[in-house]
Design an enzyme around this catalytic site. Structure first.
Site, PDB file in Angstrom:
ATOM      1  NE  ARG A  88      -2.330   3.205   2.670  1.00  0.00           N
ATOM      2  CZ  ARG A  88      -2.024   4.317   3.326  1.00  0.00           C
ATOM      3  NH1 ARG A  88      -0.778   4.556   3.710  1.00  0.00           N
ATOM      4  NH2 ARG A  88      -2.950   5.188   3.620  1.00  0.00           N
TER       5      ARG A  88
ATOM      6  CG  ASP B 255       1.580   7.422   3.318  1.00  0.00           C
ATOM      7  OD1 ASP B 255       0.456   7.368   3.843  1.00  0.00           O
ATOM      8  OD2 ASP B 255       2.361   8.397   3.427  1.00  0.00           O
ATOM      9  CB  ALA B 256       0.519  10.449   1.016  1.00  0.00           C
TER      10      ALA B 256
ATOM     11  CD  GLU C 290      -3.172   8.193   2.411  1.00  0.00           C
ATOM     12  OE1 GLU C 290      -3.862   8.735   3.283  1.00  0.00           O
ATOM     13  OE2 GLU C 290      -1.935   8.055   2.496  1.00  0.00           O
TER      14      GLU C 290
ATOM     15  CG  HIS D 123     -13.758  11.719   4.391  1.00  0.00           C
ATOM     16  ND1 HIS D 123     -13.018  11.059   5.337  1.00  0.00           N
ATOM     17  CD2 HIS D 123     -12.857  12.362   3.589  1.00  0.00           C
ATOM     18  CE1 HIS D 123     -11.732  11.288   5.140  1.00  0.00           C
ATOM     19  NE2 HIS D 123     -11.607  12.069   4.086  1.00  0.00           N
TER      20      HIS D 123
ATOM     21  CG  HIS E 232      -2.935   4.760   9.915  1.00  0.00           C
ATOM     22  ND1 HIS E 232      -3.118   4.128   8.700  1.00  0.00           N
ATOM     23  CD2 HIS E 232      -2.228   5.887   9.649  1.00  0.00           C
ATOM     24  CE1 HIS E 232      -2.554   4.846   7.750  1.00  0.00           C
ATOM     25  NE2 HIS E 232      -2.000   5.909   8.291  1.00  0.00           N
ATOM     26  CG  ASP E 233      -4.059   8.607   7.704  1.00  0.00           C
ATOM     27  OD1 ASP E 233      -3.136   9.058   8.408  1.00  0.00           O
ATOM     28  OD2 ASP E 233      -3.937   8.349   6.500  1.00  0.00           O
TER      29      ASP E 233
ATOM     30  CG  ASN F 221      -3.838  11.984  11.146  1.00  0.00           C
ATOM     31  OD1 ASN F 221      -2.788  11.953  11.771  1.00  0.00           O
ATOM     32  ND2 ASN F 221      -3.913  11.648   9.876  1.00  0.00           N
TER      33      ASN F 221
END
Length: 592
Positions: A255, A257-258, A290, A316, A382-383, A387
Site C-alpha cells: 500500500r 502512502d500518499a 492512498e 468521510h 490509522h489516519d 489524526n
C-alpha cells in the site's frame, strides 16, 4: 542476487564469502567502507556518483560509510540496523531463512478482507504472529502492516521512516518478520505492507549529506523538499525497495502512502509496470494507493496498474452520517451526505472532478467504469482515528447500533473491506499519535500538534482547553494498545457472521459485477444494487434512528438482516433505524 539487480546497499554472496557494497553519493569526492573493528576501506568511484567495493565479509557484519569530511553514516539501503536509524547497518543473508510454505502464490484480490495493524502496538513481529490464527478464524484474509521501515527511537507510527529497506529493530529481526509472513501464508492469509515513498522522516536519514540530488528544492511537501523522481537513481531506489519486500520477504502486496505527494505521476505507472514485470507471474501481487487526487486512471487496469485505492470519500460520508462532524476535511461531505454515500457505493469516488472546498481545487476523475474492487472501504483506519486530537475510535463517537449498521454496510458492500486493529473486539481505547524523538524534535512535534488543533471546536485559548497527549511520552503509546472487553466475544461473533456472509454471497459475485444502481431513501439511508450475471444483490442501510420505507420485489431473498426486528419490518417495506439488509434477486424481477 546480483549487483545489477540490487545496486543499492550490501549484497552478500554467501558461496564466495564476499559482500559487494554500493553507495550513490554524487556530492562526495571520496567514500570509505567502515567495518566494525577494522580500518576504513576506500571505495572505488565509478560512473554517475556511484562508489563501490567488494570485501570478504559474512552475514551479521556491522558497517557504515565514512564520508570525506569524516562523518559516518548508515547505509540508506541498510537491510537491518543494530540499534535504530542512527546505528550500525548489518549485512543480511536473505537466502538463509527456511521457508515452510515456499509454494504460496497468494489469493485473488476479490477475496481480500484487510485487517490493518500497527506492529509495535500488537507486540512486535512475534506478537502479530501469535494473533494470526484468531484473525484467520474470524474471516480476515489479509493483514496490512503499518510502515515498519527503520525509524529513530523505539516508538513511531512508521511514517517517520528513515531507512526504507530495514525492518525496525524495535519490532524484531528480519527472520522474525519472515516467520510472521510464513505463518500467515500457512493460515491462508495474505500479508500487505504500507510503504512510504513520498518523503523521509525528519531524523535519521542522511541522504542530504552525500546525495542531495535525491531531493528538489524547487518543490516542497508537508515533509520538506520533494523527492526528485525525475532522476533514474531515485526511481530505481524505490522500485528496488518494493521488490525487496515482495521477493526477499514474500509480502503479497504493498500500500503506497500518499502518492499525491509524489511530484511525478508518470513514475507511478512505471512503478506498477516494473514491479509486476519483476515478480513471478503466477503470484498474486496486489498494489494499493492512498491518493487524495482520486486518479481513476491509476486503477483502470488498461495496462499494469494498481489494484485499488483507499476510499477516503466513503469513510468521510459514513463518519459524517454517524457523528454529525463537519470540521476539516469532513466539511466537503456535510452537505447531502447520504447522496454522496450512495454515489460512492455505486461509482467509487464521490469527487470525480468536482470542486473541493477543503482542497480549494477540483479533485478526482470519473470512476463509474471502474470495478467495485478498485476501492478499499472502511469505517476506521490509522489516519482517521490517530489524526484526531485525542485519537478517539468511532465507537466512542456514535451510537453502537448505528456503528453496527455501518459495519455491516462496509463488510457486505462490493468494495474491498478493511478493519482496523481492535475493531473486531469493540475496542474503545484511542489510537494516538506517538513518537520517540530527541528532545528538540519532540518539542517541535508537540507544539505543531497544538497549533494544528487550535482552530477546531473545543480548543479555545483558555485555561479550560483540553490538554493534548504528548506524542513523545511512553504513556501515549501505552494508551493506544487495544484491550479486549467483556463484550469482545459478542463483537467477534458479529464480525465473524458478516464475513461468513460476505464469503458465501458477495465474494463469488465480485468478478462479474456490471450494472450498479443506488438511491437515497432518507436523511441517512441509502440503497445500492449491483448486478452479477443474472442476479442482483441489493444492500439497504439506515444509519438514522427514524425508520424509512422502501420497496422490494416479492421474489427477493433476504440474505441478511441486522436484527430480528429489522427482518420482521422488512417484510412490511420498512427499514428500521440503525439497520442493514442484504437481498438477492434474479435479474428481470421489478427492482426496488
Amino acid at each position: 542476487m546480483t549487483a545489477a539487480r540490487f545496486p543499492f546497499g550490501a549484497q552478500l554472496h554467501a558461496a564466495t564469502g564476499m559482500v559487494f557494497f554500493r553507495l550513490w553519493a554524487p556530492n562526495c569526492t571520496a567514500v570509505s567502507l567502515l567495518l566494525e573493528g577494522q580500518e576504513p576501506v576506500p571505495m572505488n568511484a565509478v560512473r554517475a556518483g556511484w562508489y563501490e567495493v567488494q570485501v570478504p565479509c559474512a552475514a551479521g557484519a556491522r558497517y557504515k560509510f565514512r564520508l570525506a569530511d569524516g562523518t559516518d553514516v548508515p547505509d540508506p539501503a541498510s537491510r537491518q540496523q543494530q540499534d535504530d536509524a542512527h546505528g550500525w547497518s548489518i549485512v543480511v543473508d536473505h537466502d538463509a531463512y527456511p521457508w515452510q510454505h515456499p509454494d504460496w502464490q497468494g489469493r485473488p484480490w476479490s477475496e481480500a478482507v484487510i485487517y490493518e495493524l500497527h506492529v509495535g502496538v500488537c507486540g512486535g513481529f512475534k506478537g502479530v504472529t501469535a494473533n494470526l490464527p484468531e484473525l484467520a478464524a474470524l474471516g480476515v484474509t489479509a493483514i496490512e502492516l503499518m510502515p515498519i521501515a527503520q525509524f529513530p527511537g523505539t516508538r513511531n507510527w512508521g511514517y517517520d521512516g528513515a531507512l526504507p529497506f530495514a525492518p525496525a529493530v524495535a519490532y524484531g529481526t528480519p527472520d522474525e518478520l519472515k516467520e510472521l509472513i510464513d505463518t500467515a501464508h500457512g493460515l491462508g492469509l495474505m500479508v500487505l505492507l504500507d510503504v512510504v515513498y513520498n518523503h523521509f522522516g525528519p531524523d535519521g536519514n542522511f541522504l542530504h549529506l552525500f546525495a542531495s540530488d535525491f531531493f528538489r528544492e524547487d518543490r516542497s511537501t508537508g515533509w520538506g523538499a520533494a523527492i526528485d523522481f525525475r532522476r533514474r537513481q531515485v526511481r530505481d531506489f524505490f522500485i528496488e525497495n518494493a521488490l525487496h519486500w515482495l521477493n526477499d520477504y514474500r509480502f503479497d502486496g504493498l500500500r503506497l502512502d500518499a502518492v499525491h505527494a509524489i511530484d511525478d505521476p508518470d513514475y507511478l505507472f512505471e512503478f506498477a509496470r516494473t514491479v509486476r514485470g519483476s515478480v513471478a507471474p503466477e503470484r498474486h501481487i496486489h498494489l494499493i494507493v492512498e491518493n487524495e487526487d482520486n486518479c481513476a486512471s491509476l486503477l483502470d487496469g488498461a495496462s499494469p496498474s494498481f489494484d485499488a485505492q483507499w476510499n477516503d470519500d466513503g469513510h468521510h460520508c459514513l463518519h459524517v452520517l454517524l457523528t454529525g462532524e463537519h470540521e476539516g476535511y469532513y466539511a466537503d461531505y456535510a452537505v447531502t451526505p447520504a447522496e454522496k454515500l450512495a454515489r460512492c457505493l455505486a461509482e467509487g469516488f464521490v469527487y470525480q472532478g468536482e470542486h473541493s472546498e477543503h482542497c480549494g481545487r477540483t479533485r478526482g476523475e470519473p470512476s463509474k467504469a471502474l470495478r467495485s474492487t478498485a476501492f478499499v472501504l472502511f469505517l476506521q483506519n490509522h489516519d482517521h482515528i490517530g489524526n484526531r486530537a485525542f485519537g478517539e475510535r468511532l465507537l466512542t463517537l456514535c451510537r453502537a447500533d448505528a456503528f453496527r449498521a455501518a459495519a455491516a454496510l462496509v463488510l457486505l458492500s462490493p468494495q474491498i473491506p478493511l478493519l482496523f486493529m481492535g475493531e473486531e473486539d469493540g475496542a474503545r481505547e484511542p489510537f494516538l499519535f506517538f513518537t520517540d524523538h530527541h528532545p528538540q524534535l519532540a518539542e517541535q512535534v508537540r507544539v505543531g500538534r497544538i497549533e494544528e488543533f487550535s482552530k477546531f471546536e473545543g480548543f479555545a485559548d483558555s485555561a479550560d482547553s483540553p490538554t493534548l497527549p504528548d506524542p513523545n511520552e511512553p504513556t501515549t503509546f501505552a494508551a493506544s494498545v487495544p484491550q479486549p472487553t467483556a463484550e469482545s466475544a459478542l463483537w467477534r461473533a458479529f464480525y465473524g457472521s458478516l464475513l461468513a456472509l460476505r464469503r458465501e454471497h458477495v465474494m463469488p459475485s465480485l468478478a462479474g459485477i456490471g450494472q450498479r444502481e443506488s438511491a437515497v431513501l432518507g436523511r441517512a439511508a441509502v440503497s445500492v444494487g449491483w448486478l452479477s450475471g443474472n442476479t442482483w444483490l441489493r444492500l439497504y442501510a439506515n444509519l438514522d434512528e427514524a425508520p424509512v420505507e422502501f420497496e422490494m420485489a416479492p421474489s427477493a431473498k433476504l440474505l441478511y438482516a441486522s436484527s430480528d426486528e429489522a427482518e420482521s419490518d422488512a417484510a412490511k417495506g420498512l427499514l428500521i433505524g440503525s439497520s442493514t439488509l442484504l437481498f438477492s434477486m434474479q435479474a428481470g424481477t421489478p427492482k426496488a
